[in-house]
Write a protein that holds these residues in place. Structure first.
Motif, PDB file in Angstrom:
ATOM      1  N   GLY A  44     -21.526  11.637  27.004  1.00 21.70           N
ATOM      2  CA  GLY A  44     -20.411  10.470  27.238  1.00 21.70           C
ATOM      3  C   GLY A  44     -20.195   9.332  26.484  1.00 21.70           C
ATOM      4  N   MET A  45     -20.133   9.071  25.215  1.00 26.38           N
ATOM      5  CA  MET A  45     -20.098   7.906  24.380  1.00 26.38           C
ATOM      6  C   MET A  45     -19.725   8.388  23.448  1.00 26.38           C
ATOM      7  SD  MET A  45     -18.632   5.600  25.146  1.00 26.38           S
ATOM      8  CE  MET A  45     -18.563   5.275  26.529  1.00 26.38           C
ATOM      9  N   CYS A  46     -19.457   9.956  22.671  1.00 26.75           N
ATOM     10  CA  CYS A  46     -19.952  10.260  21.696  1.00 26.75           C
ATOM     11  C   CYS A  46     -18.361   9.134  20.106  1.00 26.75           C
ATOM     12  CB  CYS A  46     -19.394  11.756  21.248  1.00 26.75           C
ATOM     13  SG  CYS A  46     -20.525  12.346  22.316  1.00 26.75           S
ATOM     14  N   HIS A  47     -17.996   8.837  19.353  1.00 28.78           N
ATOM     15  CA  HIS A  47     -17.452   8.247  18.799  1.00 28.78           C
ATOM     16  C   HIS A  47     -17.574   8.541  17.458  1.00 28.78           C
ATOM     17  CE1 HIS A  47     -19.926   5.316  19.471  1.00 28.78           C
ATOM     18  NE2 HIS A  47     -19.406   4.273  18.258  1.00 28.78           N
ATOM     19  N   LEU A  48     -16.873   8.003  16.408  1.00 29.94           N
ATOM     20  CA  LEU A  48     -16.647   7.916  15.493  1.00 29.94           C
ATOM     21  C   LEU A  48     -16.443   6.832  14.411  1.00 29.94           C
ATOM     22  CD1 LEU A  48     -14.325  11.420  14.405  1.00 29.94           C
ATOM     23  CD2 LEU A  48     -17.115  11.191  13.979  1.00 29.94           C
ATOM     24  N   ILE A  49     -16.773   5.930  13.488  1.00 25.65           N
ATOM     25  CA  ILE A  49     -16.672   5.209  12.555  1.00 25.65           C
ATOM     26  C   ILE A  49     -15.725   5.820  11.702  1.00 25.65           C
ATOM     27  CG2 ILE A  49     -17.459   2.870  11.831  1.00 25.65           C
ATOM     28  CD1 ILE A  49     -17.376   2.545  15.185  1.00 25.65           C
ATOM     29  N   VAL A  50     -14.303   4.798  11.011  1.00 22.10           N
ATOM     30  CA  VAL A  50     -14.190   5.291  10.173  1.00 22.10           C
ATOM     31  C   VAL A  50     -13.589   4.322   9.584  1.00 22.10           C
ATOM     32  CG1 VAL A  50     -11.640   6.977   9.419  1.00 22.10           C
ATOM     33  CG2 VAL A  50     -13.356   7.461  11.941  1.00 22.10           C
ATOM     34  N   ASP A  51     -14.118   4.783   7.759  1.00 17.55           N
ATOM     35  CA  ASP A  51     -13.900   3.477   7.405  1.00 17.55           C
ATOM     36  C   ASP A  51     -12.179   3.909   6.356  1.00 17.55           C
ATOM     37  OD1 ASP A  51     -13.350   1.637   4.801  1.00 17.55           O
ATOM     38  OD2 ASP A  51     -15.287   3.028   3.863  1.00 17.55           O
ATOM     39  N   THR A  52     -11.343   3.461   6.311  1.00 18.38           N
ATOM     40  CA  THR A  52     -10.017   3.781   6.702  1.00 18.38           C
ATOM     41  C   THR A  52      -9.864   3.122   5.002  1.00 18.38           C
ATOM     42  OG1 THR A  52      -8.960   1.707   7.315  1.00 18.38           O
ATOM     43  CG2 THR A  52      -8.940   3.196   8.729  1.00 18.38           C
ATOM     44  N   GLY A  53     -10.580   2.500   3.757  1.00 14.33           N
ATOM     45  CA  GLY A  53     -10.245   2.018   2.643  1.00 14.33           C
ATOM     46  C   GLY A  53      -9.199   1.113   2.528  1.00 14.33           C
ATOM     47  N   VAL A  54      -8.284   1.436   2.186  1.00 15.40           N
ATOM     48  CA  VAL A  54      -7.173   0.112   1.711  1.00 15.40           C
ATOM     49  C   VAL A  54      -6.545   0.657   2.705  1.00 15.40           C
ATOM     50  CG1 VAL A  54      -7.426  -0.113  -0.704  1.00 15.40           C
ATOM     51  CG2 VAL A  54      -6.214   1.865  -0.440  1.00 15.40           C
ATOM     52  N   TRP A  55      -6.103   2.009   3.778  1.00 18.71           N
ATOM     53  CA  TRP A  55      -5.134   2.413   4.220  1.00 18.71           C
ATOM     54  C   TRP A  55      -4.547   0.749   5.674  1.00 18.71           C
ATOM     55  CZ3 TRP A  55      -5.385   4.035   9.547  1.00 18.71           C
ATOM     56  CH2 TRP A  55      -3.713   4.344   9.597  1.00 18.71           C
ATOM     57  N   VAL A  56      -6.006   0.641   5.854  1.00 19.04           N
ATOM     58  CA  VAL A  56      -5.893  -0.895   6.681  1.00 19.04           C
ATOM     59  C   VAL A  56      -6.739  -1.932   6.418  1.00 19.04           C
ATOM     60  CG1 VAL A  56      -5.949  -1.467   9.761  1.00 19.04           C
ATOM     61  CG2 VAL A  56      -5.782   0.980   8.708  1.00 19.04           C
ATOM     62  N   PHE A  57      -5.962  -1.859   4.789  1.00 18.72           N
ATOM     63  CA  PHE A  57      -6.608  -3.328   4.693  1.00 18.72           C
ATOM     64  C   PHE A  57      -8.733  -3.323   4.911  1.00 18.72           C
ATOM     65  CE2 PHE A  57      -2.757  -4.274   6.131  1.00 18.72           C
ATOM     66  CZ  PHE A  57      -1.645  -4.391   4.988  1.00 18.72           C
ATOM     67  N   SER A  60     -12.663  -0.841   9.200  1.00 15.23           N
ATOM     68  CA  SER A  60     -13.149   0.274  10.198  1.00 15.23           C
ATOM     69  C   SER A  60     -12.797   0.923  11.087  1.00 15.23           C
ATOM     70  CB  SER A  60     -15.086   0.009  10.012  1.00 15.23           C
ATOM     71  OG  SER A  60     -15.727   0.722   9.023  1.00 15.23           O
ATOM     72  N   ILE A  61     -11.968   2.083  12.001  1.00 16.66           N
ATOM     73  CA  ILE A  61     -12.121   1.966  13.164  1.00 16.66           C
ATOM     74  C   ILE A  61     -12.507   2.828  13.604  1.00 16.66           C
ATOM     75  CG2 ILE A  61      -9.296   2.177  12.256  1.00 16.66           C
ATOM     76  CD1 ILE A  61      -8.695   4.666  12.454  1.00 16.66           C
ATOM     77  N   LEU A  62     -12.859   2.520  15.552  1.00 17.67           N
ATOM     78  CA  LEU A  62     -13.525   3.467  15.949  1.00 17.67           C
ATOM     79  C   LEU A  62     -12.686   4.612  17.175  1.00 17.67           C
ATOM     80  CD1 LEU A  62     -15.964   2.183  18.638  1.00 17.67           C
ATOM     81  CD2 LEU A  62     -13.928   4.068  19.883  1.00 17.67           C
ATOM     82  N   VAL A  63     -13.059   5.821  16.564  1.00 19.00           N
ATOM     83  CA  VAL A  63     -12.009   7.288  16.993  1.00 19.00           C
ATOM     84  C   VAL A  63     -13.066   7.428  18.190  1.00 19.00           C
ATOM     85  CG1 VAL A  63     -10.545   9.000  16.267  1.00 19.00           C
ATOM     86  CG2 VAL A  63     -11.205   7.262  14.839  1.00 19.00           C
ATOM     87  N   PRO A  64     -12.632   8.045  19.935  1.00 13.88           N
ATOM     88  CA  PRO A  64     -13.668   8.610  20.868  1.00 13.88           C
ATOM     89  C   PRO A  64     -13.162  10.037  20.275  1.00 13.88           C
ATOM     90  CG  PRO A  64     -11.886   7.286  20.798  1.00 13.88           C
ATOM     91  CD  PRO A  64     -11.367   6.952  19.800  1.00 13.88           C
ATOM     92  N   ALA A  65     -14.026  10.569  20.535  1.00 15.42           N
ATOM     93  CA  ALA A  65     -14.275  11.765  20.262  1.00 15.42           C
ATOM     94  C   ALA A  65     -14.050  13.118  20.765  1.00 15.42           C
ATOM     95  CB  ALA A  65     -15.851  12.796  20.606  1.00 15.42           C
ATOM     96  N   GLY A  66     -12.749  12.402  22.053  1.00 13.57           N
ATOM     97  CA  GLY A  66     -11.969  12.937  23.036  1.00 13.57           C
ATOM     98  C   GLY A  66     -10.588  12.933  22.191  1.00 13.57           C
ATOM     99  N   VAL A  67      -9.966  12.231  21.264  1.00  9.00           N
ATOM    100  CA  VAL A  67      -9.328  12.611  20.088  1.00  9.00           C
ATOM    101  C   VAL A  67      -8.893  13.694  19.109  1.00  9.00           C
ATOM    102  CG1 VAL A  67      -7.791  11.266  18.360  1.00  9.00           C
ATOM    103  CG2 VAL A  67      -8.775  10.332  20.364  1.00  9.00           C
ATOM    104  N   VAL A  68     -10.509  14.027  18.481  1.00  6.79           N
ATOM    105  CA  VAL A  68     -10.683  14.930  17.956  1.00  6.79           C
ATOM    106  C   VAL A  68     -10.296  16.203  17.780  1.00  6.79           C
ATOM    107  CG1 VAL A  68     -12.553  16.587  16.482  1.00  6.79           C
ATOM    108  CG2 VAL A  68     -13.010  13.347  16.642  1.00  6.79           C
ATOM    109  N   THR A  69      -9.600  17.461  17.206  1.00  8.92           N
ATOM    110  CA  THR A  69      -8.881  18.778  17.948  1.00  8.92           C
ATOM    111  C   THR A  69      -9.714  19.789  16.885  1.00  8.92           C
ATOM    112  OG1 THR A  69      -7.009  18.000  16.074  1.00  8.92           O
ATOM    113  CG2 THR A  69      -6.854  17.634  18.409  1.00  8.92           C
ATOM    114  N   GLY A  70     -10.048  18.921  15.751  1.00  6.23           N
ATOM    115  CA  GLY A  70     -10.992  20.287  15.023  1.00  6.23           C
ATOM    116  C   GLY A  70     -11.962  19.172  13.897  1.00  6.23           C
ATOM    117  N   ILE A  71     -12.885  20.289  13.294  1.00  7.03           N
ATOM    118  CA  ILE A  71     -13.607  20.043  12.625  1.00  7.03           C
ATOM    119  C   ILE A  71     -14.124  21.153  11.809  1.00  7.03           C
ATOM    120  CG2 ILE A  71     -16.081  19.520  12.367  1.00  7.03           C
ATOM    121  CD1 ILE A  71     -16.284  18.227  15.229  1.00  7.03           C
ATOM    122  N   ASP A  72     -13.848  20.859  10.377  1.00  4.39           N
ATOM    123  CA  ASP A  72     -14.149  22.166   9.767  1.00  4.39           C
ATOM    124  C   ASP A  72     -15.252  21.367   8.554  1.00  4.39           C
ATOM    125  OD1 ASP A  72     -13.760  24.113   6.782  1.00  4.39           O
ATOM    126  OD2 ASP A  72     -11.857  23.675   7.412  1.00  4.39           O
TER     127      ASP A  72
END
Length: 120
Positions: A44-57, A60-72
């Motif tokens: 009920g609280m799954c999420h990813l912490i994503v390192d954006t590198g230089v894209w957002v200076f 890091s961003i928090l991305v909730p699992a419900g935003v994920v559409t696919g995992i390859d």
């Protein structure tokens, strides 16, 4: 975009419980966002912490699992249901303390739910 449960992976995304997604590339609908730095798989609280590198200076961003559409797993790639600008406009993630801050999590939840409603 439909996000009924922002903190839970939707069936059909390819998510396997307990799978380490660290290092996977994260792609929005219009390009790469960054790489998974760490993840939380609490029910009920799954999420990813994503390192954006230089894209957002270097943020890091928090991305909730419900935003994920696919995992390859073969390509080590995760796709999202939103654009890079939508990810960038999400509530700012500053420290790991926010992953347990009810106000911050409520703001993230409301933000991604609003995207789903505006896209219908």
């Amino acid at each position: 975009m439909t996000i009924d449960r922002p903190w839970t992976y939707e069936p059909g995304t390819g998510h396997t419980e307990g799978e380490d997604l660290t290092g996977f590339t994260v792609e929005a609908t219009d390009g790469v966002v960054g790489q998974v730095d760490r993840q939380a798989d609490s029910p009920g609280m799954c999420h990813l912490i994503v390192d954006t590198g230089v894209w957002v200076f270097g943020k890091s961003i928090l991305v909730p699992a419900g935003v994920v559409t696919g995992i390859d797993t073969r390509e080590r790639r995760i796709t999202l249901a939103c654009s890079k600008e939508e990810v960038k406009a999400a509530p700012l993630f500053r420290t790991d303390r926010e992953t347990v801050d009810p106000e911050y999590l409520a703001a993230v939840d409301a933000y991604y739910r609003s995207l789903a409603q505006s896209g219908e």
